[in-house]
Design a protein around this motif. Structure first.
Motif, PDB file in Angstrom:
ATOM      1  N   LYS A 147      -7.146   4.093  -7.044  1.00 23.25           N
ATOM      2  CA  LYS A 147      -8.094   3.530  -6.080  1.00 23.25           C
ATOM      3  C   LYS A 147      -8.396   2.064  -6.396  1.00 23.25           C
ATOM      4  O   LYS A 147      -8.551   1.225  -5.480  1.00 23.25           O
ATOM      5  CB  LYS A 147      -9.401   4.338  -6.082  1.00 23.25           C
ATOM      6  N   THR A 148      -8.437   1.715  -7.646  1.00 21.91           N
ATOM      7  CA  THR A 148      -8.683   0.308  -8.016  1.00 21.91           C
ATOM      8  C   THR A 148      -7.605  -0.594  -7.436  1.00 21.91           C
ATOM      9  O   THR A 148      -7.897  -1.655  -6.869  1.00 21.91           O
ATOM     10  CB  THR A 148      -8.726   0.165  -9.544  1.00 21.91           C
ATOM     11  N   MET A 188      -6.736  -4.316  -0.515  1.00 24.28           N
ATOM     12  CA  MET A 188      -7.739  -4.470   0.543  1.00 24.28           C
ATOM     13  C   MET A 188      -8.580  -5.733   0.364  1.00 24.28           C
ATOM     14  O   MET A 188      -9.159  -6.249   1.335  1.00 24.28           O
ATOM     15  CB  MET A 188      -8.664  -3.242   0.584  1.00 24.28           C
ATOM     16  N   SER A 189      -8.624  -6.257  -0.851  1.00 22.25           N
ATOM     17  CA  SER A 189      -9.440  -7.452  -1.096  1.00 22.25           C
ATOM     18  C   SER A 189      -8.932  -8.658  -0.312  1.00 22.25           C
ATOM     19  O   SER A 189      -9.675  -9.618  -0.086  1.00 22.25           O
ATOM     20  CB  SER A 189      -9.461  -7.778  -2.599  1.00 22.25           C
ATOM     21  N   THR A 243       0.826  -1.211   0.000  1.00 23.40           N
ATOM     22  CA  THR A 243       0.000   0.000   0.000  1.00 23.40           C
ATOM     23  C   THR A 243       0.855   1.254   0.000  1.00 23.40           C
ATOM     24  O   THR A 243       0.592   2.209  -0.744  1.00 23.40           O
ATOM     25  CB  THR A 243      -0.941   0.000   1.216  1.00 23.40           C
ATOM     26  N   GLN A 255     -16.718   5.795  -0.789  1.00 20.70           N
ATOM     27  CA  GLN A 255     -16.264   6.020   0.587  1.00 20.70           C
ATOM     28  C   GLN A 255     -16.044   7.501   0.875  1.00 20.70           C
ATOM     29  O   GLN A 255     -16.140   7.945   2.023  1.00 20.70           O
ATOM     30  CB  GLN A 255     -14.969   5.240   0.818  1.00 20.70           C
ATOM     31  N   ASP A 259      -7.698  -1.002  -3.726  1.00 25.27           N
ATOM     32  CA  ASP A 259      -8.741  -1.965  -3.369  1.00 25.27           C
ATOM     33  C   ASP A 259      -8.314  -3.408  -3.646  1.00 25.27           C
ATOM     34  O   ASP A 259      -8.798  -4.338  -3.003  1.00 25.27           O
ATOM     35  CB  ASP A 259     -10.033  -1.649  -4.121  1.00 25.27           C
ATOM     36  N   ARG A 316     -15.347  -2.963   7.210  1.00 21.26           N
ATOM     37  CA  ARG A 316     -15.852  -4.176   6.546  1.00 21.26           C
ATOM     38  C   ARG A 316     -16.619  -5.048   7.529  1.00 21.26           C
ATOM     39  O   ARG A 316     -17.721  -5.521   7.234  1.00 21.26           O
ATOM     40  CB  ARG A 316     -14.655  -4.946   5.967  1.00 21.26           C
ATOM     41  N   PRO A 343      -9.221   3.532   2.877  1.00 16.91           N
ATOM     42  CA  PRO A 343      -8.579   3.449   1.559  1.00 16.91           C
ATOM     43  C   PRO A 343      -8.808   4.659   0.665  1.00 16.91           C
ATOM     44  O   PRO A 343      -7.922   5.010  -0.127  1.00 16.91           O
ATOM     45  CB  PRO A 343      -9.202   2.177   0.965  1.00 16.91           C
ATOM     46  N   LEU A 373     -16.659   3.597  -7.354  1.00 13.52           N
ATOM     47  CA  LEU A 373     -15.356   3.254  -6.798  1.00 13.52           C
ATOM     48  C   LEU A 373     -14.955   4.191  -5.658  1.00 13.52           C
ATOM     49  O   LEU A 373     -14.206   3.806  -4.756  1.00 13.52           O
ATOM     50  CB  LEU A 373     -14.305   3.326  -7.915  1.00 13.52           C
ATOM     51  N   GLN A 402     -10.139  -0.132   7.278  1.00 16.84           N
ATOM     52  CA  GLN A 402     -10.962  -0.888   6.335  1.00 16.84           C
ATOM     53  C   GLN A 402     -11.434  -2.196   6.942  1.00 16.84           C
ATOM     54  O   GLN A 402     -12.574  -2.625   6.726  1.00 16.84           O
ATOM     55  CB  GLN A 402     -10.167  -1.149   5.058  1.00 16.84           C
TER      56      GLN A 402
END
Length: 828
Positions: free
Chosen positions: A373-374, A380-381, A19, A144, A377, A94, A114, A141, A90
């Motif tokens: 941002k994609t 973060m997945s 990150t 947030q 993420d 979540r 994020p 996207l 996050q």
């Protein structure tokens, strides 16, 4: 550690590394190698758990007073903080969305998420319109951002950043307050926690503030409450330390020896990037004998440019790992080959795929935001895989639940003693007080004499009043006012302000005079550490201490940079904190009697280099000005969170206490008004202008000339300038009565300061021509006996009379010249 926890730390650590590299890649700014080297320390500190020596904190309430204090002291290493904090945030968001369980809820205004990756090194103003201007305000996207916008993530660590508790730069300052932070909790009687965990690199430890910390922490006997994690990678910004800055031939330059020689407990790690070794060191410190009052440091060998999947110094499929100072800034172009190689190791390890990184740099701003941002993420997945997100959220809640709202302490933390009415100027006792001080820990009692005001004619300079205001403050607040000023404590009259003597955490915990070496920067940093803590759970209430550090006025610039950083921290804090005091002692030309190096006229002016309203600066000339002036400032600072610093300028000489019945303003408490009138215009006679006087010898010698001015028919209004900030707080009627707006164009200054900075702002264009200041000839004066120094400064009685006489004689010429200048503007 259980295997699941070890694996969790390593996974979150790898996510953090990836990150932070993404932040640099898409922002094309920031730092690279240092944050990577810090990451295992950072992740372990946040997730090992308090039973293993990790942090006791609550991410849901990261500034809780009873949470451990985390100092990301290496300021530009903050990307590891941002990256980890957004992963933690996050995980909790979540889990809360999945369960609706309020135990996982974090206020979005508190968390870093994020979406905030887009705010890395961007200002709040630009971020407010970033998505709108790119046509992405409603793009799913970026949903947030609708929670509370995008946070601005500064380039250096600041105290507003979730768990971070210090402003991390300039170098050395971030860690310099650590001893004071640790001592605060000892002083108020806290149990073994909160502890202070600080991260720093060996290069920054060469800084003066950090060096002075070594002595200060031992002097305060903070023990294992203070734990420093040193990242030892022999790499700086542009060079290496050993073999670069310091020649390899100096074999005795050893970090471990430098700390052990100061009396610290030192633990060493062969691999400071290994989670097992780090947590083992944490556990060792946690279990250390609390009776050992030596502070602790872990020196771990790390790699600047560390990467979790490196093999024998190579990035698999790419080539050499970028390490040392070459990895310091983020200097790679967007989606450059080395970045892609790092990302590829992450993809292969976790079976994910980043979008667009192999297509070169993204030139379109809109597409850059989408790709940024994609790919954030994508990292973060992993929280949705193999229970990692559930493990992390549950661990954060478990750690957070160890932070309670109650803690047994020596002090009442429900009230703020600095709001006590006995500290108001109007309630100060005029007559000497003999009070009984009670030591509530030992039950002992003692009689204390406090003299806030003295009779006219008594021989006592302004510095003599300093101990008295401190005694009164400690008597009223139950020993909440701490002082530390090296072995100058007696000289600058701090020594006797303590009711119970020198502080010792074991034998005299109510002592308020902290022992300190001659180290101005370290001392003021410790004072900042003390006042930057509060034991109040309510952020609107303050429960802590105030502290004062002082030295010769000529040497106080050594204190300025820590204080300037503190002022910013105080401004930004969402919690009420204490007030830092700087005693600018032995100020003015008088101290040149010691030598020209002690000539304190320019140096004290650094204490005006703050945003207006953030400090109150006091410059006293008479003993009876000190108490009303100081306590007027204290009234303001205790009630206005904007004011985080009070600076007090006093000179060394003793003078007879002034007879105020001879002044135009006979009020004994006149100094509380900032400016007050010593001599008013004689009615019915032509006026010759205004004289603003500031400083000890200058004012004393001018007052001596008042009868002579009267005899000579010189009709000037003489005004004592104690504090512009106090004067600004008076009513408009009072300000106009003392110094109306037109007076600024008909005014001279008599000051022990300089013409570089006047006592008040916006003075007229000819003020400089007629004023009397210690820098009259723009030279460093010589030294000698005090009368000689004052005469050379042209502040002796005869020089002052002659200067005012000239000012009065040339009034018509002076005013005509200004009228002509203004009239000339009409011709354009």
């Amino acid at each position: 550690m259980p295997p699941q926890d070890r694996e969790g730390l390593e996974d979150i650590g790898y996510m953090t590394c990836m990150t932070l590299v993404l932040l640099g890649n898409y922002a094309q700014t920031g730092h690279f190698g240092g944050p990577l080297a810090y990451t295992p320390y950072n992740v372990a500190a946040h997730l090992a758990g308090p039973e293993l020596g990790g942090m006791r904190y609550d991410y849901r309430r990261p500034k809780h007073p009873f949470g451990d204090k985390f100092l990301l002291a290496g300021g530009h290493n903050v990307p590891t903080g941002y990256a980890l904090w957004m992963i933690l945030g996050q995980a909790l968001e979540r889990k809360y969305k999945a369960t609706g369980d309020r135990r996982y809820y974090v206020d979005p205004k508190v968390a870093i998420l994020p979406i905030d990756a887009l705010g890395f090194r961007r200002g709040a103003g630009a971020l407010a319109v970033l998505l709108k201007n790119a046509g992405l305000a409603d793009y799913p996207l970026f949903a947030q951002a609708k929670l509370r916008g995008i946070k601005a993530l500064a380039g250096h660590a600041e105290s507003t950043d979730v768990t971070n508790d210090v402003n991390g730069g300039p170098s050395g300052i971030g860690i310099a307050t650590a001893a004071g932070k640790a001592a605060f909790w000892d002083f108020i009687g806290a149990p073994s926690f909160p502890k202070v965990i600080a991260l720093e690199g060996e290069f920054a430890m060469t800084e003066g503030h950090a060096q002075e910390l070594k002595t200060q922490a031992v002097a305060l006997q903070v023990g294992k409450r203070l734990r420093i994690l040193l990242s030892d990678n022999n790499a700086g910004i542009d060079d290496i330390l050993l073999g670069g800055v310091v020649s390899r031939k100096f074999e005795t330059y050893r970090l471990v020896d430098q700390w052990t020689s100061y009396g610290w407990n030192v633990l060493t790690l062969d691999n400071g990037n290994d989670y097992g070794e780090i947590v083992s060191a944490f556990k060792t410190m946690e279990d250390w004998d609390p009776r050992d009052r030596r502070p602790m440091i872990v020196i771990g060998k790390t790699t600047k440019g560390y990467w979790p999947r490196v093999v024998d110094g190579k990035i698999p499929g790419h080539g050499d790992q970028i390490v040392s100072y070459q990895s310091h800034p983020y200097s790679m172009k967007m989606n450059a080959p080395y970045f892609v190689a790092l990302a590829k190791t992450f993809e292969e390890h976790y079976g994910v795929e980043f979008v667009g990184i192999r297509d070169g740099a993204v030139t379109d701003p809109r597409e850059r935001l989408i790709q940024f941002k994609t790919n954030i993420d994508v990292v973060m997945s992993l929280l949705d895989r193999n229970g990692l997100g559930d493990w992390l959220a549950d661990r954060l809640v478990s750690i957070g639940d160890t932070v309670k709202d109650e803690m047994p302490l020596h002090f009442d933390v429900k009230t703020n003693p600095f709001l006590d009415d006995r500290l108001r100027v109007s309630n100060l006792p005029v007559e000497p007080q003999n009070v009984t001080a009670v030591n509530r820990l030992s039950g002992g009692e003692k009689q204390v004499s406090i003299t806030l005001f003295r009779k006219p004619g008594e021989m006592a300079g302004t510095r003599r009043a300093i101990s008295e205001i401190i005694k009164w403050m400690n008597y009223v607040t139950d020993n909440r006012f701490l002082t530390l000023a090296a072995d100058l404590s007696e000289s600058i009259n701090l020594e006797h302000g303590s009711l119970w003597g020198h502080y010792d955490p074991e034998t005299n915990p109510l002592g308020t005079r902290l022992k300190a070496a001659i180290q101005e920067a370290g001392n003021v940093s410790t004072a900042i550490g003390l006042v930057s803590q509060s034991a109040s759970v309510d952020p609107q209430k303050f429960a802590g201490v105030w502290a004062l550090s002082g030295t010769y006025g000529a040497f106080t610039p050594l204190m300025y940079t820590p204080a300037r950083v503190w002022s910013q921290q105080s401004q930004d804090s969402r919690f009420r904190m204490g007030v830092l005091h700087i005693l600018v002692a032995h100020s003015g030309p008088e101290t040149a009697a010691d030598g020209r190096t002690h000539f304190g006229i320019f140096a004290p002016q650094v204490w005006k280099l703050f945003p207006r309203g953030h400090t109150v600066h006091l410059n006293f000339w008479d003993y009876n000005d000190v108490s009303p002036g100081y306590f007027a400032a204290a009234e303001i600072a205790a009630r206005d969170p904007k004011v985080g610093i009070i600076t007090i300028e006093v000179a060394r000489p003793d003078f007879p206490v002034a007879d105020r019945t001879k002044f135009a303003d006979t009020d004994l408490r006149a100094a509380a008004k900032g400016l007050y009138v010593l001599r008013d215009f004689t009615p019915g006679k032509p006026r010759h202008g205004y004289v603003l006087v500031q400083g000890s010898s200058s004012t004393v010698n001018l007052v001596k000339q008042l009868p002579r001015l009267e005899e000579a028919g010189i009709n000037v209004k003489v005004i004592s300038a104690i504090s512009e900030e106090l004067f600004d707080r008076q009513s408009e009627a009072y300000r106009r009565a003392v110094l109306p707006p037109e007076a600024y164009y008909d005014l001279m200054v008599v000051s022990t300061g300089t013409r570089r900075m006047w006592p008040i702002r916006n003075l007229g264009p000819l003020t400089d021509r007629y004023s009397l200041t210690s820098d009259w000839d723009n030279q460093w004066l010589t030294s000698g006996l005090e009368p000689d120094v004052i005469a050379e400064a042209h502040l002796d009685p005869d020089s002052i009379f002659a200067g005012i006489q000239r000012f009065a004689k040339e009034r018509e010429e002076r005013l005509a010249g200004q009228r002509n200048l203004l009239g000339a503007l009409d011709r354009y």
